[in-house]
Write a protein that holds these residues in place. Structure first.
Motif, PDB file in Angstrom:
ATOM      1  N   GLY A  34     -19.300 -32.089  56.745  1.00 46.64           N
ATOM      2  CA  GLY A  34     -19.076 -33.438  57.104  1.00 46.64           C
ATOM      3  C   GLY A  34     -20.225 -33.904  58.091  1.00 46.64           C
ATOM      4  O   GLY A  34     -20.071 -34.974  58.568  1.00 46.64           O
ATOM      5  N   ARG A  35     -21.109 -32.935  58.364  1.00 46.81           N
ATOM      6  CA  ARG A  35     -22.273 -33.396  58.993  1.00 46.81           C
ATOM      7  C   ARG A  35     -23.225 -33.540  58.059  1.00 46.81           C
ATOM      8  O   ARG A  35     -23.623 -33.007  57.085  1.00 46.81           O
ATOM      9  CB  ARG A  35     -22.864 -32.372  60.088  1.00 46.81           C
ATOM     10  N   PRO A  36     -24.308 -34.736  58.520  1.00 44.97           N
ATOM     11  CA  PRO A  36     -25.670 -34.971  57.655  1.00 44.97           C
ATOM     12  C   PRO A  36     -26.301 -33.671  57.713  1.00 44.97           C
ATOM     13  O   PRO A  36     -26.763 -33.005  58.539  1.00 44.97           O
ATOM     14  CB  PRO A  36     -26.105 -36.224  58.355  1.00 44.97           C
ATOM     15  N   ALA A  37     -27.039 -33.505  56.394  1.00 45.88           N
ATOM     16  CA  ALA A  37     -27.917 -32.672  56.426  1.00 45.88           C
ATOM     17  C   ALA A  37     -29.532 -32.793  56.857  1.00 45.88           C
ATOM     18  O   ALA A  37     -29.743 -33.924  56.953  1.00 45.88           O
ATOM     19  CB  ALA A  37     -28.339 -32.231  54.669  1.00 45.88           C
ATOM     20  N   LEU A  38     -30.148 -31.843  57.710  1.00 42.44           N
ATOM     21  CA  LEU A  38     -31.332 -32.109  58.038  1.00 42.44           C
ATOM     22  C   LEU A  38     -32.309 -31.645  57.247  1.00 42.44           C
ATOM     23  O   LEU A  38     -32.362 -30.404  56.721  1.00 42.44           O
ATOM     24  CB  LEU A  38     -31.406 -31.282  59.468  1.00 42.44           C
ATOM     25  N   VAL A  39     -33.172 -32.678  56.500  1.00 43.27           N
ATOM     26  CA  VAL A  39     -33.993 -32.256  55.632  1.00 43.27           C
ATOM     27  C   VAL A  39     -35.440 -32.204  56.271  1.00 43.27           C
ATOM     28  O   VAL A  39     -35.780 -32.981  56.730  1.00 43.27           O
ATOM     29  CB  VAL A  39     -33.850 -33.382  54.411  1.00 43.27           C
ATOM     30  N   VAL A  40     -35.913 -31.041  56.118  1.00 47.14           N
ATOM     31  CA  VAL A  40     -37.309 -30.560  56.919  1.00 47.14           C
ATOM     32  C   VAL A  40     -38.524 -30.792  55.766  1.00 47.14           C
ATOM     33  O   VAL A  40     -38.723 -30.057  54.715  1.00 47.14           O
ATOM     34  CB  VAL A  40     -37.255 -29.128  57.058  1.00 47.14           C
ATOM     35  N   VAL A  41     -39.412 -31.663  56.018  1.00 45.87           N
ATOM     36  CA  VAL A  41     -40.499 -32.053  55.066  1.00 45.87           C
ATOM     37  C   VAL A  41     -41.714 -31.554  56.001  1.00 45.87           C
ATOM     38  O   VAL A  41     -42.154 -31.979  57.041  1.00 45.87           O
ATOM     39  CB  VAL A  41     -40.461 -33.550  55.030  1.00 45.87           C
ATOM     40  N   HIS A  42     -42.264 -30.417  55.192  1.00 43.31           N
ATOM     41  CA  HIS A  42     -43.451 -29.677  55.822  1.00 43.31           C
ATOM     42  C   HIS A  42     -44.785 -30.371  55.864  1.00 43.31           C
ATOM     43  O   HIS A  42     -44.824 -31.440  54.923  1.00 43.31           O
ATOM     44  CB  HIS A  42     -43.495 -28.233  55.082  1.00 43.31           C
ATOM     45  N   GLY A  43     -45.737 -29.744  56.567  1.00 45.42           N
ATOM     46  CA  GLY A  43     -46.892 -30.626  56.578  1.00 45.42           C
ATOM     47  C   GLY A  43     -47.950 -30.121  55.516  1.00 45.42           C
ATOM     48  O   GLY A  43     -47.557 -29.703  54.390  1.00 45.42           O
ATOM     49  N   GLY A  44     -49.182 -30.368  55.673  1.00 49.10           N
ATOM     50  CA  GLY A  44     -50.199 -30.164  54.874  1.00 49.10           C
ATOM     51  C   GLY A  44     -51.113 -31.398  54.462  1.00 49.10           C
ATOM     52  O   GLY A  44     -52.123 -31.688  55.477  1.00 49.10           O
ATOM     53  N   PRO A  45     -50.924 -31.948  53.560  1.00 43.66           N
ATOM     54  CA  PRO A  45     -50.112 -31.743  52.535  1.00 43.66           C
ATOM     55  C   PRO A  45     -50.825 -30.352  51.387  1.00 43.66           C
ATOM     56  O   PRO A  45     -52.046 -30.127  51.701  1.00 43.66           O
ATOM     57  CB  PRO A  45     -50.209 -32.895  51.457  1.00 43.66           C
ATOM     58  N   LEU A 100     -32.971 -35.287  47.155  1.00 38.59           N
ATOM     59  CA  LEU A 100     -32.020 -35.479  47.915  1.00 38.59           C
ATOM     60  C   LEU A 100     -30.875 -35.841  46.952  1.00 38.59           C
ATOM     61  O   LEU A 100     -29.748 -35.659  47.393  1.00 38.59           O
ATOM     62  CB  LEU A 100     -32.266 -36.865  48.526  1.00 38.59           C
ATOM     63  N   LYS A 101     -31.205 -36.181  45.825  1.00 37.28           N
ATOM     64  CA  LYS A 101     -30.345 -36.693  44.807  1.00 37.28           C
ATOM     65  C   LYS A 101     -29.739 -35.333  44.204  1.00 37.28           C
ATOM     66  O   LYS A 101     -28.753 -35.202  43.881  1.00 37.28           O
ATOM     67  CB  LYS A 101     -30.845 -37.666  43.672  1.00 37.28           C
ATOM     68  N   GLY A 102     -30.670 -34.452  44.060  1.00 37.42           N
ATOM     69  CA  GLY A 102     -30.350 -33.215  43.032  1.00 37.42           C
ATOM     70  C   GLY A 102     -29.335 -32.486  43.772  1.00 37.42           C
ATOM     71  O   GLY A 102     -28.686 -31.654  43.352  1.00 37.42           O
ATOM     72  N   LEU A 103     -29.678 -32.478  45.290  1.00 35.40           N
ATOM     73  CA  LEU A 103     -28.968 -31.557  46.179  1.00 35.40           C
ATOM     74  C   LEU A 103     -27.711 -32.450  46.580  1.00 35.40           C
ATOM     75  O   LEU A 103     -26.607 -31.566  47.232  1.00 35.40           O
ATOM     76  CB  LEU A 103     -29.622 -31.117  47.538  1.00 35.40           C
ATOM     77  N   GLY A 104     -27.304 -33.435  46.096  1.00 34.77           N
ATOM     78  CA  GLY A 104     -25.993 -34.316  46.251  1.00 34.77           C
ATOM     79  C   GLY A 104     -25.952 -34.633  47.810  1.00 34.77           C
ATOM     80  O   GLY A 104     -24.826 -34.909  48.503  1.00 34.77           O
ATOM     81  N   ILE A 105     -26.939 -35.061  48.493  1.00 37.13           N
ATOM     82  CA  ILE A 105     -27.066 -35.285  49.977  1.00 37.13           C
ATOM     83  C   ILE A 105     -27.666 -36.331  50.114  1.00 37.13           C
ATOM     84  O   ILE A 105     -27.624 -37.117  51.467  1.00 37.13           O
ATOM     85  CB  ILE A 105     -27.728 -34.230  50.889  1.00 37.13           C
ATOM     86  N   ALA A 106     -27.946 -37.268  49.163  1.00 36.36           N
ATOM     87  CA  ALA A 106     -28.719 -38.632  49.475  1.00 36.36           C
ATOM     88  C   ALA A 106     -28.080 -39.693  50.364  1.00 36.36           C
ATOM     89  O   ALA A 106     -28.527 -40.587  50.462  1.00 36.36           O
ATOM     90  CB  ALA A 106     -29.067 -39.351  48.032  1.00 36.36           C
ATOM     91  N   ASP A 107     -26.559 -39.506  50.140  1.00 34.12           N
ATOM     92  CA  ASP A 107     -25.967 -40.491  51.030  1.00 34.12           C
ATOM     93  C   ASP A 107     -25.383 -39.953  52.340  1.00 34.12           C
ATOM     94  O   ASP A 107     -24.865 -40.862  53.202  1.00 34.12           O
ATOM     95  CB  ASP A 107     -24.397 -40.327  50.206  1.00 34.12           C
ATOM     96  N   ASP A 108     -26.086 -38.756  52.925  1.00 32.96           N
ATOM     97  CA  ASP A 108     -25.925 -38.526  54.346  1.00 32.96           C
ATOM     98  C   ASP A 108     -26.804 -37.402  54.836  1.00 32.96           C
ATOM     99  O   ASP A 108     -26.632 -36.153  54.597  1.00 32.96           O
ATOM    100  CB  ASP A 108     -24.267 -37.918  54.551  1.00 32.96           C
ATOM    101  N   TYR A 109     -27.898 -37.908  55.276  1.00 34.30           N
ATOM    102  CA  TYR A 109     -28.885 -36.949  55.712  1.00 34.30           C
ATOM    103  C   TYR A 109     -29.612 -37.529  56.767  1.00 34.30           C
ATOM    104  O   TYR A 109     -29.758 -38.708  57.109  1.00 34.30           O
ATOM    105  CB  TYR A 109     -29.867 -36.509  54.685  1.00 34.30           C
ATOM    106  N   VAL A 110     -30.477 -36.748  57.565  1.00 32.18           N
ATOM    107  CA  VAL A 110     -31.616 -36.880  58.684  1.00 32.18           C
ATOM    108  C   VAL A 110     -32.654 -36.255  58.123  1.00 32.18           C
ATOM    109  O   VAL A 110     -32.721 -35.010  57.440  1.00 32.18           O
ATOM    110  CB  VAL A 110     -31.127 -36.341  59.892  1.00 32.18           C
ATOM    111  N   LEU A 111     -33.766 -36.851  58.108  1.00 31.99           N
ATOM    112  CA  LEU A 111     -35.211 -36.463  57.674  1.00 31.99           C
ATOM    113  C   LEU A 111     -36.143 -35.979  59.181  1.00 31.99           C
ATOM    114  O   LEU A 111     -36.042 -36.381  60.087  1.00 31.99           O
ATOM    115  CB  LEU A 111     -36.127 -37.330  57.134  1.00 31.99           C
ATOM    116  N   PHE A 112     -36.433 -34.782  59.052  1.00 34.68           N
ATOM    117  CA  PHE A 112     -37.511 -34.174  60.005  1.00 34.68           C
ATOM    118  C   PHE A 112     -38.802 -33.925  59.272  1.00 34.68           C
ATOM    119  O   PHE A 112     -39.028 -33.083  58.169  1.00 34.68           O
ATOM    120  CB  PHE A 112     -36.946 -32.838  60.519  1.00 34.68           C
TER     121      PHE A 112
END
Length: 305
Positions: A34-45, A100-112
């Motif tokens: 029920g809480r938004p997923a925190l999606v962690v986008v790493h550096g680099g590239p 996001l779509k594949g994990l089914g979280i595209a409707d509720d997430y936060v990006l880091f």
């Protein structure tokens, strides 16, 4: 892959199809909580999720956390034969959308997004996806031209002779020499990670880049401050005003992402606040972990109410 220290929350790992390739991911906690997923986008590239694994500790506080390795590195498909025309910002935008779509979280997430990941996350947020609840841009420049401008300033402040050594090898094309690598360490010790010794998870990402430097060398260059790759002229400044979600900026007092490089986010994103970590450089999540966890946790609460 490294293991997040002290992590108690259960996690699941897997691979998602992305075209004819695969994206490796790890989910810690319960995305169905029920809480938004925190999606962690790493550096680099061209880095990996490893150095950001400690963020998964937020799952202990009830926040589901998603890490993934961007295409070309870590547990995702490696493509060392691909050239610069393949490794584009659009590719990594598409991969993030697919995740996001594949994990089914595209409707509720936060990006880091950290470092390069911050620019990628900002570019994603500017598309105004309906499910995005909040954005964290950590230790990230808004513009590579600004980044390069500030690298000159930081390099000029290194111990006498260090920048001369760096410049000599850069002009000669000998950035793989031992003398150059030793001079690079002086910069990294000041502006990338000030901890001694470097944490295991931080070193793990360095080893992964060394294992396959295709993406890093193509898009960035041989190191953090000698950016000669395809991103050298790229900026997200023009997209910042389109970001509608609450945004948290994070940077360190000794960060290679200097205030000059971060300020465009603060000036152009409508709903934004900026947290400066006084004892950190480019890794506040490792250098000041307790304050980092509090700041990030409070932000997550604020965008979930």
């Amino acid at each position: 892959m490294a293991t997040a220290p002290g992590l108690a929350a259960p996690s699941a790992k897997g691979q998602l199809s992305f075209g004819e390739w695969h994206t490796w991911y790890r989910v810690t906690g319960d995305p169905g909580s029920g809480r938004p997923a925190l999606v962690v986008v790493h550096g680099g590239p061209g880095s990996t999720h490893d150095y950001l694994l400690r963020i998964a500790e937020l799952a202990e506080d009830g926040w589901p956390v998603v890490h993934y390795d961007q295409l070309g590195n870590g547990g995702s498909t490696h493509l060392p034969e691909k050239g610069a025309d393949f490794w584009t910002v659009r590719l990594f935008q598409d991969e993030l959308d697919n995740l996001l779509k594949g994990l089914g979280i595209a409707d509720d997430y936060v990006l880091f997004g950290h470092s390069w990941g911050g620019l990628l996350a900002a570019r994603h947020a500017a598309e105004r996806p309906a499910g995005l609840r909040g954005l964290v841009i950590a230790n990230s420049p808004a513009s590579y031209p600004l980044w390069l401008q500030e690298m000159k300033v930081l390099r000029a402040q290194l111990p006498p002779g260090t920048d001369d050594t760096l410049r000599r090898h850069e002009e000669a094309g000998t950035t793989d020499s031992e003398e150059y690598r030793e001079a690079v360490k002086v910069f990294y010790a000041r502006h990338v990670c000030r901890l001694r010794p470097w944490p295991r998870e931080f070193m793990a990402s360095f080893y992964e880049i060394a294992n396959d430097p295709t993406v890093y060398h193509t898009m960035n260059g041989p190191n953090e401050f000698h950016v000669i790759g395809t991103l050298k002229d790229w900026s997200v400044v023009e997209y910042c005003s389109a970001i509608e979600v609450p945004t948290l900026l994070i940077s360190g007092r000794h960060d290679e992402a200097t205030p000059v490089t971060v300020r465009p986010y603060a000036e152009h994103i409508p709903d934004v606040r900026w947290e400066l970590f006084e004892e950190s450089s480019h890794q506040p999540h490792l250098e000041e972990p307790e304050r980092f966890r509090t700041v990030l946790g409070d932000f997550l609460k604020s965008v979930s109410e």
